[in-house]
Design an enzyme around this catalytic site. Structure first.
Site, short mmCIF file in Angstrom:
data_model
loop_
_atom_site.label_atom_id
_atom_site.label_comp_id
_atom_site.label_asym_id
_atom_site.label_seq_id
_atom_site.Cartn_x
_atom_site.Cartn_y
_atom_site.Cartn_z
N GLY A 63 -16.97 -12.67 72.95
CA GLY A 63 -17.20 -11.86 74.18
C GLY A 63 -17.26 -10.42 73.98
N ILE A 75 -17.80 -6.51 72.18
CA ILE A 75 -17.09 -5.22 72.59
C ILE A 75 -16.63 -5.26 73.90
CG2 ILE A 75 -17.33 -2.82 72.66
CD1 ILE A 75 -16.96 -3.65 69.91
N GLU A 123 -21.22 -15.76 65.75
CA GLU A 123 -20.38 -14.54 66.11
C GLU A 123 -19.38 -14.31 64.62
OE1 GLU A 123 -18.14 -11.75 67.01
OE2 GLU A 123 -19.78 -12.22 68.45
N HIS A 179 -15.15 -2.84 110.92
CA HIS A 179 -14.23 -1.70 110.98
C HIS A 179 -12.75 -2.06 111.08
CE1 HIS A 179 -12.95 2.10 112.59
NE2 HIS A 179 -11.93 1.43 113.47
N VAL A 196 -23.44 5.41 72.09
CA VAL A 196 -23.36 4.36 71.05
C VAL A 196 -24.58 4.05 70.59
CG1 VAL A 196 -21.42 3.21 72.21
CG2 VAL A 196 -23.87 3.03 72.92
N ALA A 244 -16.61 10.55 72.06
CA ALA A 244 -17.31 9.66 72.72
C ALA A 244 -18.73 10.19 73.25
CB ALA A 244 -16.59 9.63 74.22
N ALA A 281 -23.03 -3.91 80.30
CA ALA A 281 -22.78 -5.25 80.12
C ALA A 281 -23.69 -6.14 81.18
CB ALA A 281 -21.29 -5.54 80.25
#
Length: 481
Positions: A39, A41, A34, A460, A287, A284, A334
């Site tokens: 963990g 992104i 790492e 219900h 990616v 946005a 993920a």
């Protein structure tokens, strides 16, 4: 300590750390490399902290409509952006520490640094090129770091990063990615969101709840383009009712930067251009896989459109080298990365009955307000495949639990193969549908038919009853509508 392992995994995101744990469970000597924080992104900058932000937004929305529940607040409910962000980062930090515990518990060595493939079965780990982002995520001292390491099997799980459009590259100040959008040092009064996939719509929803004037620009004809058109259209109407401005079949062709604002040039499909001035712009637009600086070229690893090419078990074209998760291509989720990693390592370990992942049964969730969730084929895709289908629909407005919750705007849509009765798609929009969708995922994985779903007893009063009613509707047997 020996630098030789059975398995080395590059990257500790959801795919990487879950794969490491499963490898350790199978008795393989395992290490994980790492370069920044455990963990990846998802935990630190994506899935988890965004949900913490959206939870704050949800509570604020409820408070602002307290009167509709017969409640009176003394004073006005407002958002403290610093505290909202601090809570989100605290949630991330807590889970980050939890992954460290899991590595220790499962006797997995964590190697800190940046890995590069030098030859089959070998990596060289160098210094981290960027420092740890936050003090909540310190790199432990006295652990493994720079050096040469070998393994019979090396798995690349390096994830992905925000895609940048030429000329509209994020600058960390006026043009944000999800990194900056998740940790604003102030609450902008106006915002342009470029892209209406899950990331774009979730941030648009969050900032609208915070009182920001938000405009979403989407290139395709519908927001959340991967979703069923009927669901997407419903979601758009609800988002617009909340005050979001949405422009589809348009693109941001240019961005002019001011001292503390941007002006976006928005070009529609007919060539007309309008300008929108806002405090900030969130990019946005998707990616891209982190395939650079890994030494893939040295080994001749095959890639396609920025992702590593693999077979159904994570194998690349280079013996002993595998890839999982976002770096191995869409869907970039993920839970897909986690399951892909488990399949990969179980195949490596020689377990019997290991099957490739069926991507048609991977659920997708968008945590905006209203939530959107789906699995399987859309109605349009099913028709494109030439299937004869039955379609069922059920409205939240007819469900007692939804009405009691004050959340009666939503719908559930199910799609069945007309000949076999197989459930081939399920699509939802409304409160808590991201929790409901798994019922249909399990049903599809078990190859459930309409008859079995019709004879399943749902409690219900619950929102889940709508799932059965949607099935009944597909066969002309709906009871409560």
């Amino acid at each position: 300590m020996s630098n030789a392992y059975d398995v080395i995994i590059i990257g500790s995101g959801p795919g990487g750390y879950v794969t490491a744990i499963r490898a350790a469970q199978l008795g393989l000597k395992t290490a994980i490399v790492e370069r920044e924080h455990l963990g990846g992104i998802c935990l630190n900058w994506g899935c988890i902290p965004t949900k913490a932000l959206l939870r704050s937004a949800e509570i604020l929305d409820h408070a602002n409509h307290a009167k509709s529940y017969g409640l009176t607040l003394n004073g006005t409910m407002t958002a403290d952006v610093k505290e909202v962000v601090a809570r989100s980062r605290g949630v991330s930090a807590r889970l980050n520490g939890g992954i460290g515990f899991l590595m220790k518990k499962n006797k997995i060595d964590v190697i800190w640094g940046e890995a590069k493939l030098t030859k089959p079965g070998e990596i060289v780990v160098g210094k981290m090129s960027k420092p740890v982002v936050e003090p909540q995520h310190p790199v432990p001292k006295g652990v493994l770091g720079e050096g040469t390491y070998t393994a019979k099997h090396i798995i690349v799980a390096t994830g992905a990063r925000p895609r940048a459009l030429p000329g509209i590259e994020p600058d960390g100040k006026l043009i944000w990615t999800y990194f900056e959008a998740m940790k604003p040092d102030f609450m902008p009064k106006s915002l342009v969101v470029m892209g209406s996939g899950a990331i774009g719509i979730e941030f648009a929803s969050f900032y609208r709840s915070m009182g920001v004037d938000v405009t979403v620009v989407e290139l395709m004809a519908n927001i959340m383009p991967v979703e069923d058109v009927e669901i997407s259209t419903f979601a758009r109407k609800q988002l617009e009712k909340r005050g979001l401005k949405i422009i589809t079949e348009a693109k941001v062709s240019k961005v002019e930067k001011g001292a503390n604002s941007i002006t976006a040039h928005v070009e529609t499909k007919d060539g007309k251009v309008q300008t929108i001035t806002a405090d900030r712009l969130i990019s946005a637009v998707g990616v891209q896989g982190n395939i650079e600086n890994l030494g893939l070229e040295t080994l001749g690893v095959k890639t396609d459109r920025g992702c590593i090419v693999i077979d159904g078990y994570g194998k690349t074209n280079v013996p002993g080298l595998y890839a999982i998760g976002d770096v191995a291509g869409p869907p970039m989720l993920a839970h897909k990365a986690e399951h892909e990693g488990v399949i990969c390592i179980e195949k490596i370990a020689g377990l019997p009955n290991v099957h490739p992942m069926d991507k048609a049964k991977i659920p997708g969730c968008t945590y905006c307000n209203p939530q959107v969730a789906s699995v399987g084929l859309t109605e349009a895709k099913a028709k494109e495949q030439g299937r004869e289908i039955r379609v069922g629909r059920y409205s939240f407005a007819a469900n007692g639990k939804a009405i009691a919750l004050g959340e009666d705007q939503g719908m559930i849509k199910t799609i069945f193969d007309k000949k076999t009765g197989e459930l081939i798609g399920a699509h939802m929009v409304g409160t808590e549908v991201t929790e409901l969708i798994q019922g249909f995922v399990v049903a599809m994985n078990l190859e459930t038919t309409e008859e079995e779903l019709m004879h399943t007893i749902f409690p219900h009063p619950t929102l889940s009853e709508m799932m059965k009613e949607s099935v009944l509707d597909a066969y002309g047997r709906v009871l409560n509508a």
